[in-house]
Structures are given as structure tokens and as C-alpha cells.
Design an enzyme around this catalytic site. Structure first.
Site, PDB file in Angstrom:
ATOM      1  N   HIS B  83       2.468   5.405   5.619  1.00  8.32           N
ATOM      2  CA  HIS B  83       2.161   5.855   4.242  1.00  8.32           C
ATOM      3  C   HIS B  83       3.409   4.689   3.236  1.00  8.32           C
ATOM      4  O   HIS B  83       2.941   4.506   2.116  1.00  8.32           O
ATOM      5  CB  HIS B  83       2.899   7.241   4.236  1.00  8.32           C
ATOM      6  CG  HIS B  83       3.264   7.442   2.812  1.00  8.32           C
ATOM      7  ND1 HIS B  83       2.835   7.874   1.888  1.00  8.32           N
ATOM      8  CD2 HIS B  83       4.000   7.826   2.831  1.00  8.32           C
ATOM      9  CE1 HIS B  83       3.278   8.126   0.928  1.00  8.32           C
ATOM     10  NE2 HIS B  83       4.637   8.156   1.551  1.00  8.32           N
ATOM     11  N   ASP B 112      -4.373 -18.695 -20.059  1.00  6.52           N
ATOM     12  CA  ASP B 112      -4.968 -17.732 -19.476  1.00  6.52           C
ATOM     13  C   ASP B 112      -3.647 -17.786 -18.014  1.00  6.52           C
ATOM     14  O   ASP B 112      -2.741 -17.874 -18.756  1.00  6.52           O
ATOM     15  CB  ASP B 112      -5.891 -17.966 -18.466  1.00  6.52           C
ATOM     16  CG  ASP B 112      -6.559 -17.376 -17.271  1.00  6.52           C
ATOM     17  OD1 ASP B 112      -6.235 -17.249 -16.335  1.00  6.52           O
ATOM     18  OD2 ASP B 112      -7.963 -17.208 -17.183  1.00  6.52           O
ATOM     19  N   TRP B 148       9.135   1.620   8.592  1.00  6.46           N
ATOM     20  CA  TRP B 148       8.297   0.581   7.348  1.00  6.46           C
ATOM     21  C   TRP B 148       9.147  -0.442   7.572  1.00  6.46           C
ATOM     22  O   TRP B 148       8.759  -1.073   7.484  1.00  6.46           O
ATOM     23  CB  TRP B 148       7.665   0.956   6.117  1.00  6.46           C
ATOM     24  CG  TRP B 148       9.517   0.981   5.225  1.00  6.46           C
ATOM     25  CD1 TRP B 148      10.393   2.097   5.625  1.00  6.46           C
ATOM     26  CD2 TRP B 148       9.261  -0.022   3.804  1.00  6.46           C
ATOM     27  NE1 TRP B 148      11.275   2.244   4.427  1.00  6.46           N
ATOM     28  CE2 TRP B 148      11.390   0.466   3.961  1.00  6.46           C
ATOM     29  CE3 TRP B 148       9.400  -1.292   3.818  1.00  6.46           C
ATOM     30  CZ2 TRP B 148      11.739   0.201   3.160  1.00  6.46           C
ATOM     31  CZ3 TRP B 148      10.094  -2.011   3.157  1.00  6.46           C
ATOM     32  CH2 TRP B 148      10.865  -1.371   2.392  1.00  6.46           C
ATOM     33  N   SER B 175       0.361 -13.947  -0.346  1.00  7.65           N
ATOM     34  CA  SER B 175      -0.270 -13.645  -1.634  1.00  7.65           C
ATOM     35  C   SER B 175       0.852 -13.083  -2.901  1.00  7.65           C
ATOM     36  O   SER B 175       1.316 -14.461  -4.109  1.00  7.65           O
ATOM     37  CB  SER B 175      -0.716 -12.062  -1.173  1.00  7.65           C
ATOM     38  OG  SER B 175      -1.016 -11.158  -2.341  1.00  7.65           O
ATOM     39  N   SER B 176       1.887 -12.208  -2.494  1.00  4.85           N
ATOM     40  CA  SER B 176       2.716 -12.559  -3.377  1.00  4.85           C
ATOM     41  C   SER B 176       4.089 -13.045  -3.640  1.00  4.85           C
ATOM     42  O   SER B 176       4.204 -13.247  -5.222  1.00  4.85           O
ATOM     43  CB  SER B 176       4.372 -10.724  -2.621  1.00  4.85           C
ATOM     44  OG  SER B 176       4.083  -9.957  -2.174  1.00  4.85           O
ATOM     45  N   HIS B 259      16.456  -5.174   0.239  1.00  7.00           N
ATOM     46  CA  HIS B 259      17.429  -3.757  -1.109  1.00  7.00           C
ATOM     47  C   HIS B 259      16.561  -4.818  -2.272  1.00  7.00           C
ATOM     48  O   HIS B 259      15.821  -4.353  -2.614  1.00  7.00           O
ATOM     49  CB  HIS B 259      18.259  -4.314  -0.987  1.00  7.00           C
ATOM     50  CG  HIS B 259      18.995  -3.191  -2.289  1.00  7.00           C
ATOM     51  ND1 HIS B 259      19.052  -1.807  -1.927  1.00  7.00           N
ATOM     52  CD2 HIS B 259      19.523  -3.181  -2.942  1.00  7.00           C
ATOM     53  CE1 HIS B 259      19.301  -0.975  -3.012  1.00  7.00           C
ATOM     54  NE2 HIS B 259      19.595  -2.175  -3.806  1.00  7.00           N
ATOM     55  N   GLU B 261      13.750  -6.296  -2.269  1.00  7.29           N
ATOM     56  CA  GLU B 261      12.305  -5.508  -2.096  1.00  7.29           C
ATOM     57  C   GLU B 261      12.074  -4.182  -3.110  1.00  7.29           C
ATOM     58  O   GLU B 261      11.203  -3.975  -4.123  1.00  7.29           O
ATOM     59  CB  GLU B 261      12.037  -4.847  -0.833  1.00  7.29           C
ATOM     60  CG  GLU B 261      10.902  -4.196  -0.660  1.00  7.29           C
ATOM     61  CD  GLU B 261       9.916  -5.004  -1.598  1.00  7.29           C
ATOM     62  OE1 GLU B 261       8.964  -5.904  -1.760  1.00  7.29           O
ATOM     63  OE2 GLU B 261       8.399  -4.852  -1.535  1.00  7.29           O
ATOM     64  N   TYR B 263      14.237  -3.932  -5.795  1.00  5.41           N
ATOM     65  CA  TYR B 263      14.420  -3.880  -6.875  1.00  5.41           C
ATOM     66  C   TYR B 263      12.711  -4.374  -7.944  1.00  5.41           C
ATOM     67  O   TYR B 263      12.343  -4.783  -8.637  1.00  5.41           O
ATOM     68  CB  TYR B 263      15.218  -5.194  -7.891  1.00  5.41           C
ATOM     69  CG  TYR B 263      16.844  -3.868  -7.492  1.00  5.41           C
ATOM     70  CD1 TYR B 263      16.267  -2.510  -7.636  1.00  5.41           C
ATOM     71  CD2 TYR B 263      18.272  -4.487  -6.677  1.00  5.41           C
ATOM     72  CE1 TYR B 263      18.176  -1.834  -7.561  1.00  5.41           C
ATOM     73  CE2 TYR B 263      18.810  -3.543  -6.567  1.00  5.41           C
ATOM     74  CZ  TYR B 263      19.375  -2.118  -7.215  1.00  5.41           C
ATOM     75  OH  TYR B 263      20.640  -1.553  -7.016  1.00  5.41           O
ATOM     76  N   SER B 274      10.724  -0.660 -21.284  1.00  8.95           N
ATOM     77  CA  SER B 274      11.473  -1.171 -22.324  1.00  8.95           C
ATOM     78  C   SER B 274      10.029  -1.295 -23.396  1.00  8.95           C
ATOM     79  O   SER B 274       9.715  -1.946 -25.345  1.00  8.95           O
ATOM     80  CB  SER B 274      11.722  -2.171 -22.529  1.00  8.95           C
ATOM     81  OG  SER B 274      12.780  -1.531 -21.069  1.00  8.95           O
ATOM     82  N   HIS B 308      24.759  -1.503   2.864  1.00 10.25           N
ATOM     83  CA  HIS B 308      24.607  -0.603   2.662  1.00 10.25           C
ATOM     84  C   HIS B 308      23.927   0.957   2.775  1.00 10.25           C
ATOM     85  O   HIS B 308      23.734   2.194   2.462  1.00 10.25           O
ATOM     86  CB  HIS B 308      24.604   0.275   0.655  1.00 10.25           C
ATOM     87  CG  HIS B 308      24.098   0.077   0.032  1.00 10.25           C
ATOM     88  ND1 HIS B 308      23.775  -0.208  -1.522  1.00 10.25           N
ATOM     89  CD2 HIS B 308      22.594  -0.045   0.096  1.00 10.25           C
ATOM     90  CE1 HIS B 308      23.035  -0.966  -1.779  1.00 10.25           C
ATOM     91  NE2 HIS B 308      21.503  -0.491  -0.817  1.00 10.25           N
ATOM     92  N   HIS B 309      22.469   0.015   3.093  1.00  9.10           N
ATOM     93  CA  HIS B 309      21.568   0.705   3.732  1.00  9.10           C
ATOM     94  C   HIS B 309      21.735   0.723   5.948  1.00  9.10           C
ATOM     95  O   HIS B 309      21.109   1.519   6.608  1.00  9.10           O
ATOM     96  CB  HIS B 309      20.126   0.244   3.906  1.00  9.10           C
ATOM     97  CG  HIS B 309      19.656  -0.452   2.463  1.00  9.10           C
ATOM     98  ND1 HIS B 309      18.595   0.724   1.812  1.00  9.10           N
ATOM     99  CD2 HIS B 309      20.240  -1.475   1.545  1.00  9.10           C
ATOM    100  CE1 HIS B 309      18.365   0.046   1.005  1.00  9.10           C
ATOM    101  NE2 HIS B 309      19.211  -1.148   0.339  1.00  9.10           N
ATOM    102  N   THR B 334      22.353  -0.612 -14.872  1.00  9.20           N
ATOM    103  CA  THR B 334      21.011   0.511 -14.895  1.00  9.20           C
ATOM    104  C   THR B 334      21.733   1.283 -16.036  1.00  9.20           C
ATOM    105  O   THR B 334      20.314   1.357 -16.907  1.00  9.20           O
ATOM    106  CB  THR B 334      20.725   1.279 -12.883  1.00  9.20           C
ATOM    107  OG1 THR B 334      21.880  -0.035 -12.564  1.00  9.20           O
ATOM    108  CG2 THR B 334      19.780   2.016 -13.899  1.00  9.20           C
ATOM    109  N   LYS B 337      21.233  -0.130 -18.994  1.00  6.43           N
ATOM    110  CA  LYS B 337      19.018  -0.370 -19.489  1.00  6.43           C
ATOM    111  C   LYS B 337      18.843   1.351 -20.288  1.00  6.43           C
ATOM    112  O   LYS B 337      18.285   2.067 -21.083  1.00  6.43           O
ATOM    113  CB  LYS B 337      18.390  -0.042 -18.520  1.00  6.43           C
ATOM    114  CG  LYS B 337      18.532  -1.668 -18.599  1.00  6.43           C
ATOM    115  CD  LYS B 337      18.047  -1.897 -17.166  1.00  6.43           C
ATOM    116  CE  LYS B 337      16.578  -2.935 -17.146  1.00  6.43           C
ATOM    117  NZ  LYS B 337      15.947  -3.992 -18.068  1.00  6.43           N
ATOM    118  N   ARG B 456      14.811  12.713   8.745  1.00  2.32           N
ATOM    119  CA  ARG B 456      14.038  11.728   8.167  1.00  2.32           C
ATOM    120  C   ARG B 456      12.890  12.092   9.036  1.00  2.32           C
ATOM    121  O   ARG B 456      13.399  11.767  10.321  1.00  2.32           O
ATOM    122  CB  ARG B 456      13.486  10.706   7.415  1.00  2.32           C
ATOM    123  CG  ARG B 456      14.318   9.731   8.814  1.00  2.32           C
ATOM    124  CD  ARG B 456      14.931   8.668   6.512  1.00  2.32           C
ATOM    125  NE  ARG B 456      13.816   8.846   6.286  1.00  2.32           N
ATOM    126  CZ  ARG B 456      14.206   6.990   6.228  1.00  2.32           C
ATOM    127  NH1 ARG B 456      14.934   6.231   5.639  1.00  2.32           N
ATOM    128  NH2 ARG B 456      13.480   6.750   5.618  1.00  2.32           N
TER     129      ARG B 456
END
Lengths: 190, 533
Positions: B83, B112, B148, B175-176, B259, B261, B263, B274, B308-309, B334, B337, B456
Site C-alpha cells: 500500500h 514541449d 515500505w 524514471s524519477s 525525508h 522524499e 517533501y 498556490s 528525527h525518524h 511552512t 506559506k 502500527r
């Protein structure tokens, strides 16, 4: 804009430059991921952050014993997954003085009918105490071979440096035995 | 922002009829047209969103009641892992890439993308990657089930599916990176005359910063999973303690990628929001340059907060303090924004069409998700929240009413431009309310579950958690089935309906070049670059 072909060429050249730079950065970051491995190990050894201990014996030399200070050493034994050993320590808890040498005896017994080769990985908590723990003798320096049903006494001789920061009052030293019988000794990454 | 060049579509057909889309299926395989590739990306993303969603419903079905009912724990873990992988790499990232493909050339006045063939390749890698990932479900030992994050040593116990998972990640990473190369090159080299960097629409700006993040961190992740692969099959000991490695090193490498990622998953949403809020508030965006700088600071800060993870893996106090403060610092840009969005709406002539409803919900609910993030940035408090449903609630609040709502908002906002037809506004509003209410019913109770200590990634739980879990499951099913309505609305708009005008939304032509093209735009747009004053 007067000559669209010149403009196209400039853009094509500029595109190529950007692509080359980005691909180099991407490859560099891929390489950095691998470069981090030895750097991380050095960093952890210097700072003791991961609780890893240098796998080398220190030389025993008399140093000033701090009789006024008492530190509690705790010893923990663990087995990784299905390592077929019985592994325990004689004195799980010991009050010690920094600067004095002590010997603690661990016991390990092969529970199978086969030869078992195992490797003990030490770890210290808190990690900041790592660099003050010196071991003169330890079964963790090399692979241990156990004949079928062999029982062995594994001594560890160590000292806590008197320079240990005052806020550390308890230190835990743990050993985990990993069964490496099936794996030939591979060159480690460090 | 306005363009002086007249739209050139009237005589487009006479000149370029040989450049129209090819016919049949091979059009989509060979296409190098940014609009076609954008469409392919978004369709793929929608399919993956439904597959990943179905997996989420398996999870919520099992968690509806305490005890083991429908699936065995191994399959449950495969579902949580797949998932996450599918939603992150299959739904959210391709959806943003699709919108980038469609909108960036149109928004900056380019004909293009800069590298159209690379573009084709970067899309067509995805279906192969996902087929490979999905095929792991049918392998000996099942799909990957270690979460994951693929932490060793647990992930090394994965069965036959392990190398397939790693190669999927390599393919998606390539690809990315190619998509990121394309976007950066396009924005740097293909802007219309007068379109300076500080006039770029924010969606373009946020994507440029996202592309830089992708280039910097995807290779690190690729390296880390390659080390997992060699640890398992080639006897190396990068993360194997018995051989002198350290499993914690993997966590550092993973989160150095992970991290930024997160963002990568949210910055393009900031861009979409925006774009939308000024249109429906009928005011220019408040604080444009502060928005650009805030996005760039969030991007830079994302590289220095990864640990921090991992507060619970054991860190010296100085490390915990550093990562706590550095993480809290991210709340500042943040906050800039969020306040800018609110200031844009302040005294605006607001109307509440579906895209605006999703955008406002985004601002409110993403902010809530941000605040729970702040709670967890405090390392002593995080020891309590770590690996509980609190973190699940947190990241779903920033990813579902965050990224996914922004994607839905963007879809409703640009759908008339893409298809040439207005979507059904009544159904759109119904979809919005069903989605917004059900998303809160799903995830809000999970905060309480987490604070009460429910872990979890566990298929069973203590009976005192039963009621909140039942609510959460009911919410999840309503949310899931509401998305069928979303698909229906999209298909309906593709097939026809009320013709959309060029600017689609009242006054929108002042808010971007895309609204100066016809709806739908010709297959080749901005062949003559507009001049941006």
C-alpha cells in the site's frame, strides 16, 4: 531570434550541459551512499555514537584507580535468531571503580552435534561510554569455534577509563552471538 | 502576467496537420508529446491509486474488529508494505509528474518538454516497474512485508520477491531522475521571452525544487537498496552486524532519502494550491517571492533533519537536540506559506467551486498534519508516539488531505483545460464533501489510538481500541468508494458536457499562460512563444 537555427543549437548545447551536470550529480550521490559506509564506521568509532567497540585488544597498563567512584556495569548476553548456543554470564551485574581491571567470565555451550562457528558482536550503552571502555581480553576479537556439545568459558578483561564523564553511572555491555557456520568468513565492509 | 502573442490556434490546423496525434494504440507507445505523456502518467497514477486504495481497504477490513478475521498476519504486512510503496511511488509521484508534463510547458510558454524522447522513456519504465512489484504477490513467500522503509535485518528475510522489489525501486528511481532532468532542463532553457525565473508560476517553481530533491536523494536510496541486495546475495556486510556492519546505517541512508522524499510528495501540492487560491480569490498570490524562498528553504532543510525518524535507535543527547531544533525550524517556512494562502484569500472575491473547496480543505487539514509533525519533532515526546497510530494519523493527514487533495484540486482545476469540457460541478461538490468528511472520520480517531498506545503494522489490537478502529474503517470504506465517483466525474468530463471557455474560470487569464490557450489546447501549443510582460 533572427536565425532560429543558431538559437536551436544554443539551446541544444545548453540542454546537453545541464544533462551532463545533473547526471554527474546523480552518480555522485549514488557514490556518496557507498562512501558513507566507511565514513559512518569511522565516525562511530571516533565518537562511539553507535555503541560499537573497536575490535582490538588494549594493552594492560596500571592507571590511577578512582576509589571514590562506583560505576555499575551490567552484562547482557543475546543470541541472534537460531544460533544454537547456550550463552550466559557469571556475574550479570558488577560494581566497579574506574581505572581498575576486572575479569568477567561468560559461558557458552554448543547445543548441537555439529561444529558451530560463531561471532560475538559487542555493544555498549550509553554510546558515549564506548570510548572509555578498554578491553584487554575478549572473545569478541575473533571467531569462536565450538566442537559438538563443547562448553567453554570465555573471559573478558576490561577497564573503565577514569576519565569517564561523571554523569555516567551505569554502563551496559552486551554481546550477541551470530551463527556464521554456514558462511565462509567474508571480508567485512570495515 | 500576460502574454502579448495572439493565440495561434486558428491557423494551427492548416500548418501542422501532419503533426497531429498518430492513430491507434501505438500513438501512446511512441508518443513524445508532453500532453500525451502527461495523460499517460495521470491515468497510471489513477489506476495505482485504486489498487493501493484497495490494499488499504484490506487493512481497514482486518482492523474493523479486534481479533483475526479475514487475512493472515503475513498477508496483512504485505498489504501495509505494498500500500505504501504503491501510493508513494505509483500514485502520488506519477500524478505530479503527469501534471508537470501537461502544465509546465503550457505555463512557461514552451512548445514541449526539452527532452521529449527521454520523457517517453521515463514514463514507459513505470508500467514495467509496477507489473514487477505486483507480480511479487504471487511469489513464494509473498510480496515484501517489512514495511515500505525496508529496514534490515527484517527485510532480508523476504522470500523470492526481494530482488524484484529492489529492481522495482531501481527502475522507479531511474524514471524519477529522468523526469527531474527533463523538468529542470525545460524550465531553465525553454521559457518564453520575458518569463524570468521570478515570474514563473509557483507550480513550476515548486516542481523545479522538487526535481532537485529527486536528483539528490533518489540515487542515495538506490545505493542503499543495492547494499541490501548484495548483503542478501553476495555476502557483503553493509548492514549485517555479524560481519561488522550496522543495520542502523541503513536507517540513516534511508531517511536521508526519505525525508526529502516526503517533501517531494508535498512541494508540488504547495504549487498547485498556490495556483488555485489566487484564481478563486480573484487576487494575485500574496507574497510571491516569499513563497519561492520558503519552498527553497523547505527543500534545503529537508537534507539536515533525517534522524528525527529514528529518535528511538539511540542517539546522544546533542544529536536529539539538534534534530529536534532543525526539524522545528521547518515549521517557519511552512508557516509562511500557510499565512500567504490565508492572506491571498483575505478580502478576496471568493467563490467556492470544487477546486477551491479542495484547496481550502488542503490548507486546513495539511496544517493539522503539520502540527502533529511538530509534536513528533520533540524527541522526548516522540519516544511515546514512535511506531504508534499517531504517526500513521500524522502522515496520512499530510499525504491524503495534503498531497492527494492537492492532486484532486488540480484535477478539477485543469480538467476543463485538458478535456475542453466542464466537469459536473454538482457531482464534484458531492465528491468533495464525501471525501473530506470520510477522510477525517478515517484518520482523526487514529490520533487517539496512537496516543493510547496502539502500535502500527499489527493486524490485531487490544479490545479498548475497538470503537475508534471501527469508525476509522467505516470512514476508509466511504472514502474509498467515493473515489469511484471521482473516476466517474473525470470520464464524464472527457466524454463531453458543457464546453469550457479558454479561461475556464472567471478572470483566470490573468493568473497564467495556460488560460490563454484554447480548451483543450491544440496538440502542439505555444509553437510561437508568447511574450510575457
Amino acid at each position: 531570434m533572427t536565425n532560429p537555427h543558431t538559437k536551436d543549437n544554443t539551446i541544444a548545447r545548453s540542454n546537453r550541459r545541464i544533462i551532463v551536470i545533473i547526471v554527474l550529480v546523480a552518480l555522485g550521490m549514488f557514490g556518496l551512499g557507498f562512501a558513507v559506509v566507511p565514513l559512518y564506521n569511522v565516525f562511530c568509532e571516533v565518537t562511539g555514537l553507535s555503541g560499537k567497540i573497536r575490535a582490538e585488544a588494549a594493552i594492560e597498563k596500571p592507571q590511577g584507580v578512582d576509589e571514590s567512584r562506583e560505576v555499575t556495569m551490567e552484562f547482557v548476553t543475546a543470541l541472534n535468531q537460531d544460533t544454537p548456543l547456550n550463552f550466559r554470564v557469571e556475574t550479570p551485574k558488577l560494581k566497579i571503580h574506574p581505572g581498575q581491571y576486572y575479569t568477567v567470565r561468560f559461558h557458552a555451550e554448543n547445543l548441537t552435534d555439529q561444529v558451530v562457528t560463531a561471532r560475538a558482536i559487542p555493544s555498549v550503552a550509553p554510546g558515549t561510554a564506548t570510548q572509555f571502555l578498554e578491553k584487554v581480553e575478549c572473545f569478541c576479537f575473533s571467531e569462536q569455534r565450538f566442537e559438538p556439545h563443547q562448553h567453554r568459558v570465555l573471559p573478558v578483561r576490561f577497564v573503565i577509563d577514569a576519565a569517564l564523564p561523571a554523569e555516567i553511572r551505569d554502563i551496559t555491555l552486551s554481546y550477541t552471538f551470530f551463527d556464521i557456520s554456514n558462511k565462509q568468513q567474508n571480508s567485512s565492509t570495515r | 502576467m500576460s502574454a502579448s502573442a495572439a493565440t495561434h490556434d486558428d491557423h494551427h490546423d492548416d500548418h501542422h496537420d501532419d503533426h497531429g496525434p498518430a492513430k491507434g494504440f501505438m500513438r501512446w507507445v511512441y508518443t513524445t508529446n508532453h500532453k500525451d505523456i502527461g495523460t499517460l502518467y495521470m491515468i497510471t497514477s489513477l489506476i495505482m491509486f485504486m489498487i493501493g486504495g484497495a490494499m488499504a481497504l484490506v487493512i481497514r477490513l482486518e482492523l474493523f474488529e479486534p481479533g483475526m478475521q479475514y487475512v493472515d498476519p503475513g498477508f496483512f504486512n504485505q498489504m501495509t508494505t505494498l500500500h505504501a510503496l504503491i501510493m508513494v511511488f505509483g500514485a502520488v509521484m506519477p500524478a505530479f509528474a503527469g501534471m508537470a508534463n501537461w502544465m509546465i510547458p503550457i505555463m512557461i510558454g514552451a512548445p514541449d518538454m526539452a527532452l521529449p524522447r527521454l520523457n517517453n522513456w521515463s514514463f514507459w519504465l513505470l508500467p514495467f516497474g509496477f507489473v514487477m512489484l505486483a507480480s511479487t504477490l504471487f511469489m513464494e513467500g509473498g510480496a515484501p512485508a517489512a514495511g515500505w522503509t525496508l529496514y534490515p535485518p527484517l527485510v532480508l528475510q523476504t522470500g523470492d520477491s526481494f530482488p524484484f522489489t529492489i529492481f522495482t525501486i531501481h527502475i522507479l528511481g531511474i524514471s524519477s531522475i529522468m523526469a527531474a532532468i527533463n523538468i529542470i532542463t525545460t524550465v531553465l532553457n525553454m521559457r518564453a521571452p520575458g518569463m524570468t525565473m521570478m515570474k514563473l508560476p509557483l507550480f513550476v517553481w515548486t516542481w523545479v525544487i522538487t526535481a532537485f530533491l529527486l536528483i539528490a536523494v533518489m540515487p542515495v536510496f538506490a545505493g542503499a537498496v543495492t547494499m541490501l541486495l548484495t548483503d542478501k546475495y553476495f555476502g557483503t556486510s553493509f548492514f549485517n552486524a555479524a560481519g561488522g556492519g550496522d543495520p542502523v546505517l541503513y536507517q540513516h541512508l534511508f531517511w536521508f532519502f526519505g525525508h526529502p522524499e516526503v517533501y517531494i510528495l508535498i512541494l508540488p501540492s504547495f504549487g498547485i494550491i498556490s495556483q488555485i487560491i489566487p484564481t478563486f480569490a480573484r487576487k494575485p498570490l500574496f507574497g510571491y517571492s516569499s513563497m519561492v524562498y520558503a519552498t527553497a528553504s523547505i527543500g534545503l532543510l529537508s537534507f539536515v533533519v533525517w534522524a528525527h525518524h529514528q529518535y528511538t535507535v539511540g542517539m546522544p543527547i546533542a544529536g536529539e537536540l539538534y534534530f529536534t531544533y532543525a526539524t522545528m525550524l521547518i515549521a517557519v517556512p511552512t508557516g509562511v506559506k500557510v499565512f500567504n494562502w490565508i492572506s491571498t484569500m483575505w478580502r478576496g472575491s471568493m467563490t467556492f467551486e470544487t477546486p477551491m473547496l479542495f484547496a481550502i480543505a488542503f490548507v486546513m487539514l495539511f496544517t493539522m498534519g503539520g502540527f502533529t509533525g511538530l509534536m513528533m519533532s520533540i524527541s522526548p515526546a516522540d519516544l511515546q508516539y514512535h511506531d504508534t497510530y499517531f504517526i500513521v494519523a500524522h502522515f496520512h493527514y499530510v499525504l491524503v488531505p495534503g498531497s492527494v487533495f492537492a492532486l484532486m484540486a488540480g484535477t478539477y482545476y485543469w480538467l476543463p483545460k485538458w478535456t475542453g469540457y466542464m466537469y459536473d460541478e454538482r457531482l464534484g461538490k458531492l465528491h468533495f464533501w464525501l471525501t473530506t468528511i470520510s477522510v477525517n472520520v478515517t484518520f482523526f480517531p487514529q490520533h487517539f489510538l496512537g496516543l493510547a498506545g496502539m502500535p502500527r503494522r499489527i493486524p490485531d489490537y487490544a479490545v479498548q481500541f475497538a470503537e475508534f478502529n471501527a469508525w476509522s474503517s467505516v470512514g476508509a470504506f466511504v472514502f474509498g468508494f467515493s473515489q469511484l465517483l471521482f473516476i466517474y466525474i473525470i470520464i464524464k468530463a472527457v466524454r463531453g458536457g458543457q464546453k469550457a471557455t479558454d479561461e475556464v474560470w472567471e478572470g483566470a487569464s490573468e493568473h497564467g499562460l495556460e488560460w490563454q490557450l484554447p480548451s483543450p489546447p491544440p496538440y502542439h501549443s505555444w509553437i510561437t512563444a508568447p511574450f510575457v510582460k
